[in-house]
Write an enzyme that holds these catalytic residues in place. Structure first.
Site, PDB file in Angstrom:
ATOM      1  N   LYS A 166      26.579  19.645  -3.123  1.00  0.00           N
ATOM      2  CA  LYS A 166      27.725  20.433  -3.631  1.00  0.00           C
ATOM      3  C   LYS A 166      29.031  20.036  -2.829  1.00  0.00           C
ATOM      4  O   LYS A 166      30.122  19.978  -3.324  1.00  0.00           O
ATOM      5  CB  LYS A 166      27.689  21.896  -3.564  1.00  0.00           C
ATOM      6  CG  LYS A 166      26.651  22.600  -4.376  1.00  0.00           C
ATOM      7  CD  LYS A 166      26.356  23.950  -4.161  1.00  0.00           C
ATOM      8  CE  LYS A 166      25.116  24.460  -5.068  1.00  0.00           C
ATOM      9  NZ  LYS A 166      24.812  25.949  -4.674  1.00  0.00           N
ATOM     10  N   TYR A 216      24.400  18.447 -12.501  1.00  0.00           N
ATOM     11  CA  TYR A 216      24.014  19.340 -11.692  1.00  0.00           C
ATOM     12  C   TYR A 216      22.766  19.276 -10.851  1.00  0.00           C
ATOM     13  O   TYR A 216      22.657  19.091  -9.722  1.00  0.00           O
ATOM     14  CB  TYR A 216      24.475  20.780 -11.995  1.00  0.00           C
ATOM     15  CG  TYR A 216      24.281  21.869 -10.925  1.00  0.00           C
ATOM     16  CD1 TYR A 216      24.924  21.911  -9.494  1.00  0.00           C
ATOM     17  CD2 TYR A 216      22.717  22.610 -10.965  1.00  0.00           C
ATOM     18  CE1 TYR A 216      24.634  22.792  -8.663  1.00  0.00           C
ATOM     19  CE2 TYR A 216      22.530  23.391  -9.893  1.00  0.00           C
ATOM     20  CZ  TYR A 216      23.208  23.313  -8.839  1.00  0.00           C
ATOM     21  OH  TYR A 216      22.885  24.546  -7.750  1.00  0.00           O
ATOM     22  N   TYR A 237      26.777  30.961   1.805  1.00  0.00           N
ATOM     23  CA  TYR A 237      26.673  31.990   0.866  1.00  0.00           C
ATOM     24  C   TYR A 237      26.750  33.469   1.374  1.00  0.00           C
ATOM     25  O   TYR A 237      27.689  33.462   2.335  1.00  0.00           O
ATOM     26  CB  TYR A 237      25.115  32.034  -0.161  1.00  0.00           C
ATOM     27  CG  TYR A 237      24.645  30.560  -0.552  1.00  0.00           C
ATOM     28  CD1 TYR A 237      25.337  29.774  -1.253  1.00  0.00           C
ATOM     29  CD2 TYR A 237      23.438  30.067   0.076  1.00  0.00           C
ATOM     30  CE1 TYR A 237      25.085  28.562  -1.634  1.00  0.00           C
ATOM     31  CE2 TYR A 237      23.139  28.748  -0.088  1.00  0.00           C
ATOM     32  CZ  TYR A 237      23.970  28.004  -0.873  1.00  0.00           C
ATOM     33  OH  TYR A 237      23.626  26.714  -1.300  1.00  0.00           O
ATOM     34  N   VAL A 296      18.036  24.449  -0.567  1.00  0.00           N
ATOM     35  CA  VAL A 296      17.058  24.941  -0.537  1.00  0.00           C
ATOM     36  C   VAL A 296      15.775  23.995  -0.278  1.00  0.00           C
ATOM     37  O   VAL A 296      14.897  24.487  -0.194  1.00  0.00           O
ATOM     38  CB  VAL A 296      16.673  25.747  -1.804  1.00  0.00           C
ATOM     39  CG1 VAL A 296      17.536  26.785  -2.056  1.00  0.00           C
ATOM     40  CG2 VAL A 296      16.813  24.978  -3.144  1.00  0.00           C
TER      41      VAL A 296
END
Ligand code: GLN
Length: 304
Positions: free
Chosen positions: A66, A188, A240, A258
């Site tokens: 990202k 994505y 986050y 992740v």
């Protein structure tokens, strides 16, 4: 103390810790990774490369991508981009839908899934061949054209992308997605399924430590004023609902994925990456955070 000595201490300490994290399983292909993998790489502006363990083994970069998609979009667009995605920490999990409804389809920031999907949508609008051009961007900033996606990880995420599809549908209902939903989702998932090693990721992240320039050839990839903003977004949003905790413990701008990777930078000094697949409940590498905390503690040097 020398950096390699410090890394050797971190390796010993990290191997000694019991790892209570859990490897991500909601993308089934990621669940197959050996939980004991551990690698770290430090790339210093003044003194080059240091590392240990599985630092040269490629893994799924997932949400670390990202930062690259944001960089590519910011290199092509100016402030109009931030009308469609905000720059505030979300305080919610990376794949949460909840704020989007209240906030009329404008994601809190580009590093949660909703925000990264808006960024992917802008890239689909601007680029002729978004997937190829995205991968090419990674090749340019690393100087390595062998970096590629793992198509099994791509297929596995694609089969289980109900949440990301929900985020896209919700944002489309507010008019904040312009292109075909599947094309955006595919870009994505494609960017998330790229595989890189700790060493390759640290080389890529050097542009954020080096004011937007590739260290080895001085090519300016993005203006330094924009790098300041990307680093600010990493600092406040890169982890986050654990962005505060990461700042508190480590004190560097960074981004997790992740796949168990974390990349961080010290502006003007170094890029550092770590890989350990088991994640804490917030989806960030458990031992990765520990190793980075030890780095800024043992060196006595963070941005704060
Ligand atoms: N591809 C993953 C997803 O969308 C990325 C999440 C992450 O790394 N935090 O769920």
């Amino acid at each position: 103390m020398q950096y390699q000595e410090i890394l050797n201490i971190i390796e010993a300490e990290t191997l000694n810790r019991s790892n209570t994290g859990r490897v991500a399983s909601y993308i089934p292909e990621l669940a197959k990774i050996d939980a004991d993998k551990l690698g770290m790489h430090l790339y210093c502006i003044n003194s080059g490369h240091y590392g240990f363990g599985d630092e040269n083994e490629r893994f799924s970069i997932q949400s670390i991508s990202k930062v690259f998609s944001l960089t590519l979009a910011m290199s092509l667009l100016d402030d109009e981009l931030f009308k469609r995605v905000d720059v505030e920490p979300s305080g919610d999990p990376f794949n949460s839908l909840i704020q989007l409804e209240y906030e009329n389809g404008i994601p809190r920031n580009p590093l949660i899934n909703a925000g990264a999907l808006v960024i992917a949508d802008t890239l689909v609008s601007i680029l002729k061949n978004p997937q190829e051009e995205f991968l090419n961007f990674i090749h340019v900033i690393t100087g390595d054209t062998t970096i590629d996606i793992n198509s099994k990880v791509f297929d596995s995420e694609k089969k289980h992308s109900y949440r990301n599809a929900s985020l896209l549908n919700l944002m489309k209902s507010f008019g904040n997605i312009k292109n075909d939903l599947e094309t955006v989702l595919d870009l994505y998932i494609y960017q998330c399924s790229i595989e890189m090693s700790c060493k390759e990721l640290a080389t890529a992240f050097m542009i954020y430590a080096n004011a937007g320039k590739i260290l080895s050839n001085d090519v300016q990839i993005i203006p330094s004023g924009k790098v300041k903003r990307i680093n600010a977004i990493m600092q406040t949003c890169g982890f986050y609902d654990e962005a505060g905790e990461f700042s508190f413990r480590v004190g560097l701008p960074g981004k997790s994925g992740v796949g168990g990777g974390i990349a961080a930078i010290h502006p003007g000094h170094y890029a550092v990456t770590v890989w350990s697949p088991p994640l804490n409940p917030k989806g960030n590498s458990k031992l990765g955070m520990y190793a980075l905390e030890r780095l800024t503690t043992l060196t006595g040097f963070s941005i704060f």
